[in-house]
Motif scaffolding. Structure first.
Motif, PDB file in Angstrom:
ATOM      1  N   GLY A  32       0.798  -1.218   0.000  1.00 56.09           N
ATOM      2  CA  GLY A  32       0.000   0.000   0.000  1.00 56.09           C
ATOM      3  C   GLY A  32       0.831   1.268   0.000  1.00 56.09           C
ATOM      4  N   TRP A  33       2.097   1.169   0.370  1.00 59.70           N
ATOM      5  CA  TRP A  33       2.992   2.320   0.351  1.00 59.70           C
ATOM      6  C   TRP A  33       3.724   2.387  -0.988  1.00 59.70           C
ATOM      7  N   ASN A  34       4.338   1.273  -1.377  1.00 57.47           N
ATOM      8  CA  ASN A  34       5.048   1.192  -2.643  1.00 57.47           C
ATOM      9  C   ASN A  34       5.145  -0.290  -2.998  1.00 57.47           C
ATOM     10  N   PRO A  35       4.579  -0.706  -4.115  1.00 58.74           N
ATOM     11  CA  PRO A  35       4.519  -2.132  -4.427  1.00 58.74           C
ATOM     12  C   PRO A  35       5.843  -2.775  -4.821  1.00 58.74           C
ATOM     13  N   THR A  36       6.921  -1.979  -4.941  1.00 60.63           N
ATOM     14  CA  THR A  36       8.207  -2.560  -5.329  1.00 60.63           C
ATOM     15  C   THR A  36       9.346  -2.261  -4.365  1.00 60.63           C
ATOM     16  N   ALA A  37       9.272  -1.173  -3.639  1.00 66.03           N
ATOM     17  CA  ALA A  37      10.367  -0.794  -2.737  1.00 66.03           C
ATOM     18  C   ALA A  37      10.264  -1.546  -1.410  1.00 66.03           C
ATOM     19  N   THR A  38      11.416  -1.790  -0.790  1.00 62.07           N
ATOM     20  CA  THR A  38      11.413  -2.422   0.523  1.00 62.07           C
ATOM     21  C   THR A  38      11.695  -1.385   1.604  1.00 62.07           C
ATOM     22  N   VAL A  39      11.200  -1.678   2.790  1.00 63.17           N
ATOM     23  CA  VAL A  39      11.467  -0.850   3.966  1.00 63.17           C
ATOM     24  C   VAL A  39      11.973  -1.780   5.062  1.00 63.17           C
ATOM     25  N   THR A  40      12.680  -1.218   6.013  1.00 67.15           N
ATOM     26  CA  THR A  40      13.232  -1.992   7.114  1.00 67.15           C
ATOM     27  C   THR A  40      12.304  -1.914   8.315  1.00 67.15           C
ATOM     28  N   VAL A  41      12.023  -3.084   8.909  1.00 65.34           N
ATOM     29  CA  VAL A  41      11.234  -3.165  10.133  1.00 65.34           C
ATOM     30  C   VAL A  41      11.980  -4.062  11.112  1.00 65.34           C
ATOM     31  N   LEU A  42      11.578  -4.009  12.376  1.00 66.66           N
ATOM     32  CA  LEU A  42      12.209  -4.853  13.374  1.00 66.66           C
ATOM     33  C   LEU A  42      11.775  -6.299  13.210  1.00 66.66           C
ATOM     34  N   LEU A  43      12.740  -7.192  13.191  1.00 65.50           N
ATOM     35  CA  LEU A  43      12.465  -8.610  13.027  1.00 65.50           C
ATOM     36  C   LEU A  43      11.615  -9.145  14.176  1.00 65.50           C
ATOM     37  N   ASP A  44      11.914  -8.720  15.398  1.00 64.63           N
ATOM     38  CA  ASP A  44      11.151  -9.183  16.563  1.00 64.63           C
ATOM     39  C   ASP A  44       9.669  -8.857  16.429  1.00 64.63           C
ATOM     40  N   GLN A  45       9.354  -7.725  15.848  1.00 59.36           N
ATOM     41  CA  GLN A  45       7.954  -7.342  15.681  1.00 59.36           C
ATOM     42  C   GLN A  45       7.240  -8.363  14.791  1.00 59.36           C
ATOM     43  N   LEU A  46       7.900  -8.823  13.740  1.00 61.40           N
ATOM     44  CA  LEU A  46       7.285  -9.791  12.832  1.00 61.40           C
ATOM     45  C   LEU A  46       7.180 -11.178  13.469  1.00 61.40           C
ATOM     46  N   THR A  47       8.244 -11.605  14.146  1.00 59.76           N
ATOM     47  CA  THR A  47       8.203 -12.942  14.748  1.00 59.76           C
ATOM     48  C   THR A  47       7.190 -13.008  15.885  1.00 59.76           C
ATOM     49  N   GLN A  48       7.115 -11.975  16.678  1.00 61.18           N
ATOM     50  CA  GLN A  48       6.148 -11.966  17.782  1.00 61.18           C
ATOM     51  C   GLN A  48       4.713 -11.916  17.267  1.00 61.18           C
ATOM     52  N   ALA A  49       4.466 -11.137  16.239  1.00 58.06           N
ATOM     53  CA  ALA A  49       3.102 -10.985  15.726  1.00 58.06           C
ATOM     54  C   ALA A  49       2.619 -12.229  14.996  1.00 58.06           C
ATOM     55  N   THR A  50       3.540 -12.935  14.310  1.00 62.71           N
ATOM     56  CA  THR A  50       3.126 -14.066  13.481  1.00 62.71           C
ATOM     57  C   THR A  50       3.347 -15.421  14.135  1.00 62.71           C
ATOM     58  N   GLY A  51       4.241 -15.473  15.109  1.00 68.21           N
ATOM     59  CA  GLY A  51       4.596 -16.755  15.713  1.00 68.21           C
ATOM     60  C   GLY A  51       5.569 -17.554  14.860  1.00 68.21           C
ATOM     61  N   LEU A  52       6.040 -16.972  13.773  1.00 68.93           N
ATOM     62  CA  LEU A  52       6.994 -17.645  12.894  1.00 68.93           C
ATOM     63  C   LEU A  52       8.422 -17.372  13.350  1.00 68.93           C
ATOM     64  N   LYS A  53       9.326 -18.286  13.011  1.00 68.53           N
ATOM     65  CA  LYS A  53      10.750 -18.094  13.269  1.00 68.53           C
ATOM     66  C   LYS A  53      11.319 -17.228  12.150  1.00 68.53           C
ATOM     67  N   ALA A  54      12.430 -16.577  12.430  1.00 68.00           N
ATOM     68  CA  ALA A  54      13.043 -15.666  11.452  1.00 68.00           C
ATOM     69  C   ALA A  54      13.270 -16.352  10.115  1.00 68.00           C
ATOM     70  N   GLU A  55      13.751 -17.580  10.143  1.00 66.72           N
ATOM     71  CA  GLU A  55      14.052 -18.273   8.881  1.00 66.72           C
ATOM     72  C   GLU A  55      12.795 -18.672   8.103  1.00 66.72           C
ATOM     73  N   GLU A  56      11.631 -18.622   8.731  1.00 65.34           N
ATOM     74  CA  GLU A  56      10.375 -18.936   8.054  1.00 65.34           C
ATOM     75  C   GLU A  56       9.737 -17.718   7.380  1.00 65.34           C
ATOM     76  N   LEU A  57      10.250 -16.535   7.648  1.00 63.45           N
ATOM     77  CA  LEU A  57       9.614 -15.310   7.173  1.00 63.45           C
ATOM     78  C   LEU A  57       9.879 -14.929   5.715  1.00 63.45           C
ATOM     79  N   PRO A  58      11.102 -15.093   5.183  1.00 62.70           N
ATOM     80  CA  PRO A  58      11.321 -14.643   3.804  1.00 62.70           C
ATOM     81  C   PRO A  58      10.340 -15.300   2.830  1.00 62.70           C
ATOM     82  N   GLY A  59       9.730 -14.452   1.995  1.00 57.81           N
ATOM     83  CA  GLY A  59       8.757 -14.915   1.014  1.00 57.81           C
ATOM     84  C   GLY A  59       7.335 -15.018   1.548  1.00 57.81           C
ATOM     85  N   ARG A  60       7.153 -14.839   2.850  1.00 58.28           N
ATOM     86  CA  ARG A  60       5.815 -14.946   3.431  1.00 58.28           C
ATOM     87  C   ARG A  60       5.010 -13.688   3.144  1.00 58.28           C
TER      88      ARG A  60
END
Length: 166
Positions: free
Chosen positions: A93-121
């Motif tokens: 919704g911000w930019n369909p091609t550019a990447t932004v940096t976020v905290l990894l802990d925020q993603l793992t805590q919110a999803t319950g996934l391990k860091a290595e499970e996140l790429p491509g999700r």
């Protein structure tokens, strides 16, 4: 990020936010019959000098976060960096091609996934998609996105399986 999450996910009571807005508008004196300045000081949204309260930069950031539009948007995890505890994500919704940096802990805590499970999700989050600076993007209400329906109507599988239902 924590101020934006506070504003979006667990906002201040209406009366406390009213005091913060009055301080931001330069009201003098600000009426505080319920003693709400103290909790605002604890949050570091207000400081008091010689008995006079004033809004801090964090207080202004809180009000900005309350006022800026936020939208539900797809988010794709492009990469994770365990060493820096960050992830690069595409906030569609911000930019369909550019990447932004976020905290990894925020993603793992919110999803319950391990860091290595996140790429491509594919995730879904609420974001301030109208900001111009990628460093200002803050994701809240992050969750794993539901599988998309393929052309034939069957859900695409990305390592998840749902029993029954749609």
């Amino acid at each position: 990020m924590s101020v934006t999450r506070h504003a979006a996910e667990a906002p201040l009571p209406h009366a406390a936010e009213g005091i913060l807005r009055a301080l931001a508008d330069g009201a003098d004196p600000v009426s505080d019959p319920a003693g709400l300045i103290t909790p605002l000081r604890v949050c570091r949204y207000v400081t008091v000098d010689n008995g006079t309260p004033s809004i801090t930069d964090l207080g202004h950031a809180y009000l900005t976060a309350r006022d800026e539009p936020r939208f539900v948007t797809p988010v794709e995890v492009a990469a994770v960096d365990v060493d820096t505890c960050t992830a690069r994500v595409v906030v569609v919704g911000w930019n369909p091609t550019a990447t932004v940096t976020v905290l990894l802990d925020q993603l793992t805590q919110a999803t319950g996934l391990k860091a290595e499970e996140l790429p491509g999700r594919h995730l879904e989050a609420v974001a301030n998609c109208r900001t111009e600076d990628p460093d200002d993007i803050v994701l809240t209400y992050i969750r794993i996105a539901e599988p998309l329906l393929a052309a034939g109507g069957a859900a695409e599988s990305h390592g998840t399986h749902r029993e029954g239902g749609v």
